[in-house]
Design a protein around this motif. Structure first.
Motif, PDB file in Angstrom:
ATOM      1  N   LEU A 187       0.810  -1.221   0.000  1.00 11.54           N
ATOM      2  CA  LEU A 187       0.000   0.000   0.000  1.00 11.54           C
ATOM      3  C   LEU A 187       0.846   1.275   0.000  1.00 11.54           C
ATOM      4  O   LEU A 187       0.305   2.377  -0.027  1.00 11.54           O
ATOM      5  CB  LEU A 187      -0.938  -0.005   1.213  1.00 11.54           C
ATOM      6  CG  LEU A 187      -2.124  -0.966   1.089  1.00 11.54           C
ATOM      7  CD1 LEU A 187      -2.771  -1.216   2.439  1.00 11.54           C
ATOM      8  CD2 LEU A 187      -3.143  -0.426   0.092  1.00 11.54           C
ATOM      9  N   LYS A 188       2.151   1.118   0.047  1.00 17.43           N
ATOM     10  CA  LYS A 188       3.033   2.279   0.009  1.00 17.43           C
ATOM     11  C   LYS A 188       3.770   2.415  -1.316  1.00 17.43           C
ATOM     12  O   LYS A 188       4.561   3.347  -1.494  1.00 17.43           O
ATOM     13  CB  LYS A 188       4.050   2.200   1.165  1.00 17.43           C
ATOM     14  CG  LYS A 188       3.408   2.369   2.537  1.00 17.43           C
ATOM     15  CD  LYS A 188       4.421   2.165   3.652  1.00 17.43           C
ATOM     16  CE  LYS A 188       3.756   2.259   5.024  1.00 17.43           C
ATOM     17  NZ  LYS A 188       4.721   1.952   6.117  1.00 17.43           N
ATOM     18  N   ILE A 189       3.542   1.483  -2.247  1.00 19.16           N
ATOM     19  CA  ILE A 189       4.231   1.584  -3.539  1.00 19.16           C
ATOM     20  C   ILE A 189       3.248   1.958  -4.643  1.00 19.16           C
ATOM     21  O   ILE A 189       2.071   1.589  -4.607  1.00 19.16           O
ATOM     22  CB  ILE A 189       4.974   0.273  -3.898  1.00 19.16           C
ATOM     23  CG1 ILE A 189       4.022  -0.912  -3.955  1.00 19.16           C
ATOM     24  CG2 ILE A 189       6.089   0.015  -2.898  1.00 19.16           C
ATOM     25  CD1 ILE A 189       4.686  -2.207  -4.396  1.00 19.16           C
ATOM     26  N   ASP A 190       3.749   2.709  -5.606  1.00 16.35           N
ATOM     27  CA  ASP A 190       2.909   3.189  -6.703  1.00 16.35           C
ATOM     28  C   ASP A 190       3.778   3.398  -7.941  1.00 16.35           C
ATOM     29  O   ASP A 190       4.946   3.009  -7.967  1.00 16.35           O
ATOM     30  CB  ASP A 190       2.179   4.473  -6.297  1.00 16.35           C
ATOM     31  CG  ASP A 190       3.120   5.521  -5.706  1.00 16.35           C
ATOM     32  OD1 ASP A 190       4.168   5.791  -6.336  1.00 16.35           O
ATOM     33  OD2 ASP A 190       2.829   6.056  -4.623  1.00 16.35           O
ATOM     34  N   ASP A 191       3.221   4.032  -8.951  1.00 15.03           N
ATOM     35  CA  ASP A 191       3.942   4.252 -10.205  1.00 15.03           C
ATOM     36  C   ASP A 191       5.259   5.004  -9.988  1.00 15.03           C
ATOM     37  O   ASP A 191       6.259   4.746 -10.667  1.00 15.03           O
ATOM     38  CB  ASP A 191       3.081   5.075 -11.174  1.00 15.03           C
ATOM     39  CG  ASP A 191       1.842   4.326 -11.634  1.00 15.03           C
ATOM     40  OD1 ASP A 191       1.531   3.275 -11.059  1.00 15.03           O
ATOM     41  OD2 ASP A 191       1.168   4.802 -12.573  1.00 15.03           O
ATOM     42  N   ILE A 192       5.236   5.939  -9.049  1.00 14.84           N
ATOM     43  CA  ILE A 192       6.415   6.784  -8.818  1.00 14.84           C
ATOM     44  C   ILE A 192       7.604   5.944  -8.355  1.00 14.84           C
ATOM     45  O   ILE A 192       8.746   6.187  -8.773  1.00 14.84           O
ATOM     46  CB  ILE A 192       6.096   7.893  -7.792  1.00 14.84           C
ATOM     47  CG1 ILE A 192       5.033   8.844  -8.371  1.00 14.84           C
ATOM     48  CG2 ILE A 192       7.354   8.675  -7.412  1.00 14.84           C
ATOM     49  CD1 ILE A 192       4.491   9.853  -7.382  1.00 14.84           C
ATOM     50  N   ASP A 193       7.353   4.951  -7.506  1.00 18.67           N
ATOM     51  CA  ASP A 193       8.436   4.087  -7.030  1.00 18.67           C
ATOM     52  C   ASP A 193       9.075   3.327  -8.189  1.00 18.67           C
ATOM     53  O   ASP A 193      10.300   3.214  -8.273  1.00 18.67           O
ATOM     54  CB  ASP A 193       7.903   3.083  -6.002  1.00 18.67           C
ATOM     55  CG  ASP A 193       7.409   3.765  -4.744  1.00 18.67           C
ATOM     56  OD1 ASP A 193       8.240   4.261  -3.978  1.00 18.67           O
ATOM     57  OD2 ASP A 193       6.184   3.809  -4.533  1.00 18.67           O
TER      58      ASP A 193
END
Length: 413
Positions: A283-289
Motif C-alpha cells: 500500500l506504500k508503492i505506486d507508479d512513482i516508485d
C-alpha cells in the motif's frame, strides 16, 4: 468549535460537478490507502500510444461512484426501494472496487506478486478499512462479495454492465481521444431497472447496450491491448525480473524499502495474507516508485538492466509482430540468432525477446448476463434479444499471438 464541511463538490472533466454523498465517503477518500490511487495510472503504459491517457485510478473510482449515485436515483424514481444505508454502501463499494491495484494497474499485477489478483487485495484492504472505521463498511463489503441478499447491488458493482465498466469505457475514450469508445452513459443508466431483485435493461435501451458492447470491444483492441503498450509492458516487466535476478545473486540493486520486499522474492497468496507487513508495504508503492527505480537503473553496472531501463525510459520499444497463429520455431530462432549476432549473451536472451498472447471477448456469457426486459414481461439475454449478428459474435474469444524483440540492441552490446 470548527466543524469541517465534508460534503465536497469535485469538478470532473467527464461528468462535471460530482458531489460526495456522505461524510464517511469523504473520510474514505481522504485515507492514505485511497489517496495512493492518485499515483496509479488508470491505463498503465497506454500513454506510450495516446499521450492524453494520464488519468488515474483515483479519477476512475470517483467517476464510478458518481454513476452509482445516478443509477440509484433512477432506480428509485421507477419505484424501487433503495434504503439510505444501501445507497451509501453501494457507493462505497464501487468507490473502493479498484483500491487493490498495484503500480501501473494491470501491468505488474502478476510480476510483483504471484497468483494474487487485485480483487483479492481489494477485499483485504476493505477489511482493514472496515476495522479502522468501526465496522461501517460491513454492508459495502457484503455487496462487493455478493453475499448481500439483494443481488442487483453486486451487479451494479461487478457485472458486464456495471458502473465500473460504464465509467472506464467512457473515461478512457475521453482521455485517449478514441471517439469510437464513446457511449451514452446517461441513456443506459435511465434504461436500467430491477426485476425479481436482478438488474435488467428495458427493451427500449437495447440499442444503447449494443453500442456499449461494440464500443468496449473497440476499446480493447485499439487501447487496452494496443501492441505498442504491450511492448512497453514487456520491457518494464523484464527490467523488474532482471533486478530480481541480480538481487538473488547478491548484487546491489537500489530500490525503495517497501518495493524491495517484492524484488527480493515473488510473494504468493498465502504469504501475502499471513505476513501483515507485506500488505502495508504494498500500500506504500505506486507508479512513482517504479519510475524512480527505472531512472536509477539506467546507470546500473549490469548492462542488461541498464539497457532495459534506458529502453523503457526513452521509449525505445521492442519491435512487435501480431498474428493469428503462434510464432513458429523458425521465426523465434531467427530473432534469437539476430540477438546473438549483436553481442547478447545466450543466458540473457530471455530479456531481449518475448512470446505471448492477448485475447478479447466483448461479451462473456459465462461471467454474467445482460438481461433485457421485454415489454411482454419476458426476460431475455441480450444475445437472444438482439437482431444484430455482431452481438452474437462478441461472445467469441478472439486470441492474438505476438513475438517482440529488441531491434536496437546492437547500439549497446
Amino acid at each position: 468549535m470548527y466543524i469541517q464541511n465534508k460534503r465536497k463538490i469535485l469538478n470532473d472533466p467527464v461528468y462535471g460537478f460530482v458531489t460526495l454523498p456522505s461524510e464517511l465517503v469523504y473520510d474514505l477518500i481522504e485515507h492514505p490507502y485511497f489517496q495512493r490511487l492518485r499515483r496509479v495510472k488508470q491505463l498503465g503504459l497506454t500513454d506510450f500510444v495516446y499521450p492524453g491517457a494520464l488519468h488515474s485510478r483515483f479519477q476512475h473510482a470517483i467517476g464510478a461512484m458518481h454513476l452509482m449515485g445516478q443509477v440509484l436515483n433512477s432506480l428509485e424514481a421507477k419505484g424501487n426501494l433503495i434504503m439510505e444505508v444501501e445507497r451509501e454502501a453501494a457507493q462505497i463499494a464501487i468507490l473502493l472496487h479498484d483500491i487493490g491495484h498495484g503500480p501501473f494497474s494491470h501491468v505488474l499485477e502478476y510480476t510483483l506478486l504471484e497468483g494474487v489478483n487485485h480483487e483479492k487485495i481489494t477485499e483485504m484492504i476493505m477489511e482493514k478499512l472496515n476495522l479502522a472505521f468501526d465496522g461501517k463498511l460491513n454492508l459495502a463489503i457484503e455487496m462487493f462479495k455478493n453475499t448481500y441478499h439483494r443481488k442487483f447491488f453486486n451487479q451494479l458493482i461487478s457485472s458486464q454492465l456495471d458502473m465500473d465498466r460504464l465509467d472506464y469505457i467512457n473515461r478512457d475514450s475521453f482521455f485517449t481521444g478514441v471517439a469510437e469508445g464513446s457511449i451514452g452513459v446517461d441513456r443506459i443508466i435511465k434504461m436500467l431497472d430491477i426485476h425479481e431483485e436482478n438488474l435488467v435493461v428495458e427493451e427500449k435501451g437495447l440499442l444503447s447496450v449494443e453500442t456499449f458492447l461494440n464500443a468496449r470491444r473497440t476499446m480493447y483492441w485499439q487501447v487496452y491491448l494496443h501492441k505498442t503498450a504491450i511492448s512497453g509492458e514487456v520491457i518494464l516487466i523484464k527490467a523488474l525480473e532482471r533486478a530480481r535476478e541480480l538481487k538473488s545473486t547478491g548484487q546491489q540493486v537500489d530500490s525503495p524499502k517497501d518495493l524491495e520486499k517484492f524484488l527480493d522474492r515473488k510473494i504468493g497468496l498465502t504469504a501475502f495474507m499471513e505476513e501483515k507487513e507485506t500488505l502495508e508495504s504494498f500500500l506504500k508503492i505506486d507508479d512513482i516508485d517504479i519510475l524512480s527505480c527505472i531512472k536509477t537503473w539506467v546507470n546500473h553496472k549490469d548492462k542488461v538492466l541498464s539497457f532495459l531501463a534506458q529502453s523503457f525510459l526513452n521509449r525505445k520499444l521492442y519491435k512487435i509482430k501480431l498474428s493469428d497463429e503462434s510464432p513458429s520455431e523458425k521465426e523465434i530462432n531467427k530473432v534469437k540468432e539476430h540477438l546473438l549476432e549483436n553481442g547478447i549473451n545466450p543466458k540473457d536472451l530471455k530479456y531481449f525477446f518475448h512470446v505471448g498472447s492477448i485475447s478479447n471477448a466483448g461479451y462473456v456469457l459465462e461471467n454474467s448476463r445482460i438481461n433485457i426486459l421485454k415489454k411482454s414481461g419476458e426476460v431475455q439475454d441480450i444475445v437472444e434479444a438482439s437482431d444484430l449478428p455482431t452481438i452474437k459474435a462478441l461472445g467469441k474469444i478472439v486470441k492474438k499471438h505476438y513475438l517482440c524483440w529488441s531491434k536496437d540492441v546492437y547500439l549497446h552490446f
